[in-house]
Scaffold this motif. Structure first.
Motif, PDB file in Angstrom:
ATOM      1  N   VAL A 161      29.938  54.703  10.210  1.00 48.91           N
ATOM      2  CA  VAL A 161      30.901  53.752   9.643  1.00 48.91           C
ATOM      3  C   VAL A 161      30.741  52.390  10.310  1.00 48.91           C
ATOM      4  CG1 VAL A 161      33.351  53.258   9.300  1.00 48.91           C
ATOM      5  CG2 VAL A 161      32.512  55.609   9.108  1.00 48.91           C
ATOM      6  N   ILE A 162      30.550  52.389  11.621  1.00 46.51           N
ATOM      7  CA  ILE A 162      30.348  51.127  12.344  1.00 46.51           C
ATOM      8  C   ILE A 162      29.088  50.436  11.852  1.00 46.51           C
ATOM      9  CG2 ILE A 162      29.853  50.127  14.607  1.00 46.51           C
ATOM     10  CD1 ILE A 162      31.664  52.267  15.828  1.00 46.51           C
ATOM     11  N   LEU A 163      28.006  51.204  11.673  1.00 47.03           N
ATOM     12  CA  LEU A 163      26.770  50.602  11.171  1.00 47.03           C
ATOM     13  C   LEU A 163      26.947  50.049   9.767  1.00 47.03           C
ATOM     14  CD1 LEU A 163      25.449  51.777  13.697  1.00 47.03           C
ATOM     15  CD2 LEU A 163      23.525  52.507  12.281  1.00 47.03           C
ATOM     16  N   LEU A 164      27.713  50.745   8.936  1.00 49.58           N
ATOM     17  CA  LEU A 164      27.967  50.250   7.584  1.00 49.58           C
ATOM     18  C   LEU A 164      28.725  48.927   7.624  1.00 49.58           C
ATOM     19  CD1 LEU A 164      27.694  50.809   4.566  1.00 49.58           C
ATOM     20  CD2 LEU A 164      29.831  52.104   4.681  1.00 49.58           C
ATOM     21  N   VAL A 165      29.683  48.807   8.520  1.00 46.53           N
ATOM     22  CA  VAL A 165      30.425  47.549   8.680  1.00 46.53           C
ATOM     23  C   VAL A 165      29.487  46.442   9.146  1.00 46.53           C
ATOM     24  CG1 VAL A 165      32.235  46.392   9.999  1.00 46.53           C
ATOM     25  CG2 VAL A 165      32.625  48.698   9.106  1.00 46.53           C
ATOM     26  N   ILE A 166      28.601  46.776  10.099  1.00 51.06           N
ATOM     27  CA  ILE A 166      27.649  45.776  10.594  1.00 51.06           C
ATOM     28  C   ILE A 166      26.746  45.298   9.470  1.00 51.06           C
ATOM     29  CG2 ILE A 166      25.731  45.375  12.178  1.00 51.06           C
ATOM     30  CD1 ILE A 166      26.994  47.429  14.063  1.00 51.06           C
ATOM     31  N   ARG A 168      27.392  45.067   6.348  1.00 48.83           N
ATOM     32  CA  ARG A 168      28.133  44.195   5.429  1.00 48.83           C
ATOM     33  C   ARG A 168      28.537  42.865   6.052  1.00 48.83           C
ATOM     34  NH1 ARG A 168      31.899  48.698   2.230  1.00 48.83           N
ATOM     35  NH2 ARG A 168      30.122  49.766   1.250  1.00 48.83           N
ATOM     36  N   CYS A 169      28.304  42.752   7.369  1.00 43.41           N
ATOM     37  CA  CYS A 169      28.653  41.492   8.053  1.00 43.41           C
ATOM     38  C   CYS A 169      27.530  40.462   7.984  1.00 43.41           C
ATOM     39  CB  CYS A 169      29.010  41.760   9.514  1.00 43.41           C
ATOM     40  SG  CYS A 169      30.628  42.527   9.722  1.00 43.41           S
ATOM     41  N   GLY A 170      26.370  40.856   7.474  1.00 42.31           N
ATOM     42  CA  GLY A 170      25.326  39.854   7.281  1.00 42.31           C
ATOM     43  C   GLY A 170      24.060  40.120   8.052  1.00 42.31           C
ATOM     44  N   ARG A 171      23.427  39.053   8.534  1.00 39.72           N
ATOM     45  CA  ARG A 171      22.073  39.097   9.095  1.00 39.72           C
ATOM     46  C   ARG A 171      22.043  39.696  10.497  1.00 39.72           C
ATOM     47  NH1 ARG A 171      20.040  32.952   7.617  1.00 39.72           N
ATOM     48  NH2 ARG A 171      20.330  33.080   5.334  1.00 39.72           N
ATOM     49  N   ASN A 172      20.773  39.706  11.015  1.00 44.31           N
ATOM     50  CA  ASN A 172      20.516  40.158  12.383  1.00 44.31           C
ATOM     51  C   ASN A 172      21.088  41.551  12.646  1.00 44.31           C
ATOM     52  OD1 ASN A 172      19.268  37.655  13.029  1.00 44.31           O
ATOM     53  ND2 ASN A 172      21.286  36.753  13.394  1.00 44.31           N
ATOM     54  N   LEU A 173      20.874  42.453  11.690  1.00 40.16           N
ATOM     55  CA  LEU A 173      21.412  43.807  11.818  1.00 40.16           C
ATOM     56  C   LEU A 173      20.950  44.466  13.108  1.00 40.16           C
ATOM     57  CD1 LEU A 173      22.703  46.463  10.702  1.00 40.16           C
ATOM     58  CD2 LEU A 173      20.466  46.932   9.679  1.00 40.16           C
ATOM     59  N   ASP A 174      19.651  44.453  13.362  1.00 39.06           N
ATOM     60  CA  ASP A 174      19.109  45.162  14.507  1.00 39.06           C
ATOM     61  C   ASP A 174      19.708  44.633  15.808  1.00 39.06           C
ATOM     62  OD1 ASP A 174      16.735  47.071  15.323  1.00 39.06           O
ATOM     63  OD2 ASP A 174      16.618  45.354  16.677  1.00 39.06           O
ATOM     64  N   ARG A 175      19.780  43.328  15.935  1.00 37.59           N
ATOM     65  CA  ARG A 175      20.329  42.739  17.160  1.00 37.59           C
ATOM     66  C   ARG A 175      21.814  43.043  17.295  1.00 37.59           C
ATOM     67  NH1 ARG A 175      18.894  36.597  17.982  1.00 37.59           N
ATOM     68  NH2 ARG A 175      16.831  37.576  17.850  1.00 37.59           N
ATOM     69  N   ARG A 176      22.521  43.026  16.192  1.00 39.70           N
ATOM     70  CA  ARG A 176      23.950  43.345  16.228  1.00 39.70           C
ATOM     71  C   ARG A 176      24.184  44.795  16.662  1.00 39.70           C
ATOM     72  NH1 ARG A 176      27.646  40.167  12.919  1.00 39.70           N
ATOM     73  NH2 ARG A 176      26.592  38.314  12.100  1.00 39.70           N
ATOM     74  N   VAL A 177      23.394  45.703  16.111  1.00 39.32           N
ATOM     75  CA  VAL A 177      23.535  47.114  16.469  1.00 39.32           C
ATOM     76  C   VAL A 177      23.270  47.308  17.955  1.00 39.32           C
ATOM     77  CG1 VAL A 177      22.558  49.422  16.161  1.00 39.32           C
ATOM     78  CG2 VAL A 177      22.992  47.978  14.167  1.00 39.32           C
ATOM     79  N   ALA A 178      22.183  46.711  18.455  1.00 37.62           N
ATOM     80  CA  ALA A 178      21.846  46.844  19.870  1.00 37.62           C
ATOM     81  C   ALA A 178      22.941  46.265  20.761  1.00 37.62           C
ATOM     82  CB  ALA A 178      20.509  46.153  20.157  1.00 37.62           C
ATOM     83  N   THR A 179      23.453  45.101  20.380  1.00 39.78           N
ATOM     84  CA  THR A 179      24.481  44.437  21.195  1.00 39.78           C
ATOM     85  C   THR A 179      25.772  45.235  21.216  1.00 39.78           C
ATOM     86  OG1 THR A 179      23.532  42.262  20.684  1.00 39.78           O
ATOM     87  CG2 THR A 179      25.806  42.316  21.497  1.00 39.78           C
ATOM     88  N   ILE A 180      26.219  45.680  20.034  1.00 40.68           N
ATOM     89  CA  ILE A 180      27.473  46.431  19.959  1.00 40.68           C
ATOM     90  C   ILE A 180      27.360  47.758  20.700  1.00 40.68           C
ATOM     91  CG2 ILE A 180      28.982  47.695  18.363  1.00 40.68           C
ATOM     92  CD1 ILE A 180      28.572  45.379  16.387  1.00 40.68           C
ATOM     93  N   ALA A 181      26.236  48.454  20.530  1.00 40.50           N
ATOM     94  CA  ALA A 181      26.056  49.734  21.224  1.00 40.50           C
ATOM     95  C   ALA A 181      26.031  49.533  22.733  1.00 40.50           C
ATOM     96  CB  ALA A 181      24.768  50.406  20.753  1.00 40.50           C
ATOM     97  N   LEU A 182      25.364  48.473  23.187  1.00 41.84           N
ATOM     98  CA  LEU A 182      25.289  48.219  24.622  1.00 41.84           C
ATOM     99  C   LEU A 182      26.654  47.843  25.192  1.00 41.84           C
ATOM    100  CD1 LEU A 182      23.463  48.053  27.082  1.00 41.84           C
ATOM    101  CD2 LEU A 182      22.976  45.664  26.495  1.00 41.84           C
ATOM    102  N   LEU A 183      27.372  46.960  24.505  1.00 39.73           N
ATOM    103  CA  LEU A 183      28.705  46.560  24.975  1.00 39.73           C
ATOM    104  C   LEU A 183      29.661  47.755  24.988  1.00 39.73           C
ATOM    105  CD1 LEU A 183      29.160  43.083  23.225  1.00 39.73           C
ATOM    106  CD2 LEU A 183      28.727  43.528  25.656  1.00 39.73           C
TER     107      LEU A 183
END
Length: 394
Positions: A161-166, A168-183
């Protein structure tokens, strides 16, 4: 087929073999820990967590690359077909056996814990019951090891669900996933440090919020950003150092007596495991990956899910007079036999060949299994608790 066409297929097979070998090592550690031979073998669960976080995130990111989205129904359907058949088989078989031969205390705890296992909330149930993970002196609970399955299932429910939200939030999916998972993994570590209780770390060891970092670090390594960084760590000595570090932790860690585990040690172990997984996946032809792909170790990894399900009920229900290595050999033999039967007669047929397990018929089958389990907990009578008459005292 040309050589260029064959290469990716061979690499993928070798990579999967190495990761299966890591699963084999993880379940060996758990088996040796639960039979009293490897103090830190419980860290095999962390290796399982990191593997799950990595593999699930890689699968979801591939789906996003191919389709632009995540099918939650499709993902959860695949997880149910993968996990529920073996789990339901073990729950029914163990519960009936316990009801027939075990002591009243074990029957009561089994029937009380079963519904929470079914709801994938048994880790929180055990914490609410003050059933300490490290306490081996109370009545045996044949389902207590399933706390880790509950943590993974809760992750499978939330992370897509979190990935699905990411997405739909736009670009830089891979970087967003890495950042959110790390944080999120750092927040999880902070919660563990803040909530740990000296003398009984059960709350932080089995709580989903305080164990999420093990899964999330695996998720970080599955991103392209992390793989680019890992390319700079691909030297053979890096893998050797990581294996040595993990081996030392498994040998010296002592659960409740190793407070350092709960103030950063588990995080460090999970990070080392995640990086090792990433290196094996990226460089499947290294000596380390080939060692991990050793066929007996890989086969053990292939049956590791069912082996994990069965090994603790087998151990808990064996007569107390069996001890030492004879007991370990018996536990391993019985558990591996049951796990192999589960994989080849239950898991694989339903997962890969049963057309009725998909679509509407799959929904009906899932509903029927869940209803049947609910009836099982209600129909089997629990022994009355022991009462002591103190009216004549004083």
């Amino acid at each position: 087929m040309t050589h260029a066409q064959e290469a990716p297929t061979v690499a993928l097979r070798t990579r999967s073999s190495a990761l299966d070998g890591l699963r084999g090592i993880a379940i060996l550690g758990v088996l040796l820990f639960h039979t009293g031979h490897l103090p830190g073998g419980f860290l095999g669960v962390d290796l399982f967590f990191a593997l799950s976080g990595y593999l699930i995130t890689e699968l979801l990111l591939r789906e996003i690359d191919a389709t632009g989205t995540v099918s939650l129904v499709g993902f959860w359907g695949r997880r149910i077909r993968r996990l529920l058949p073996a789990l339901a088989t073990m729950l029914v078989g163990t519960t009936v056996l316990v009801w027939l031969v075990a002591s009243p205390d074990v029957v009561r705890t089994t029937l009380a814990d079963g519904p929470w296992v079914q709801l994938n909330l048994v880790n929180w149930h055990l914490l609410a019951e003050s059933a300490g993970y490290w306490d081996r002196f109370g009545a045996a609970r044949v389902f207590e090891h399933l706390w880790s399955i509950a943590v993974e299932e809760q992750f499978y429910l939330v992370w897509p669900v979190i990935l699905l939200v990411i997405v739909r939030c736009g670009r830089n999916l891979d970087r967003r996933v890495a950042t959110i998972a790390l944080l999120a993994s750092v927040v999880s570590l902070a919660l563990m440090i803040a909530l740990v209780i000296p003398g009984d770390p059960s709350r932080v060891y089995t709580g989903t919020d305080t164990r999420a970092f093990s899964l999330l670090l695996g998720a970080v390594v599955a991103t392209r950003s992390a793989r680019t960084l890992l390319a700079k760590l691909a030297a053979p000595w890096v893998g050797a150092v990581l294996v040595s570090l993990i081996g030392v932790l498994w040998w010296f860690a002592d659960g409740v007596n190793s407070r350092w585990l709960f103030t950063g040690g588990l995080f460090a172990h999970s990070l080392a495991a995640a990086v090792l997984i990433g290196l094996c996946a990226r460089a499947p032809h290294t000596v380390l990956a080939k060692i991990l792909a050793w066929q007996p170790l890989r086969w053990l990894g292939l049956i590791s899910y069912s082996l994990y399900l069965w090994h603790w009920p087998v151990s808990a229900l064996l007569p107390a007079q069996w001890s030492g290595w004879p007991r370990t050999l018996l536990v391993c033999t019985l558990s591996i036999g049951l796990a192999a039967l589960s994989k080849y007669l239950v898991e694989d047929p339903i997962r890969f060949r049963a057309k009725w397990a998909r679509g509407r018929s799959g929904v009906f089958a899932f509903t029927a299994v869940m209803a049947g389990l609910a009836v099982l907990w209600l129909v089997l009578p629990a022994p009355a608790p022991i009462t002591v008459d103190i009216s004549g005292l004083g």
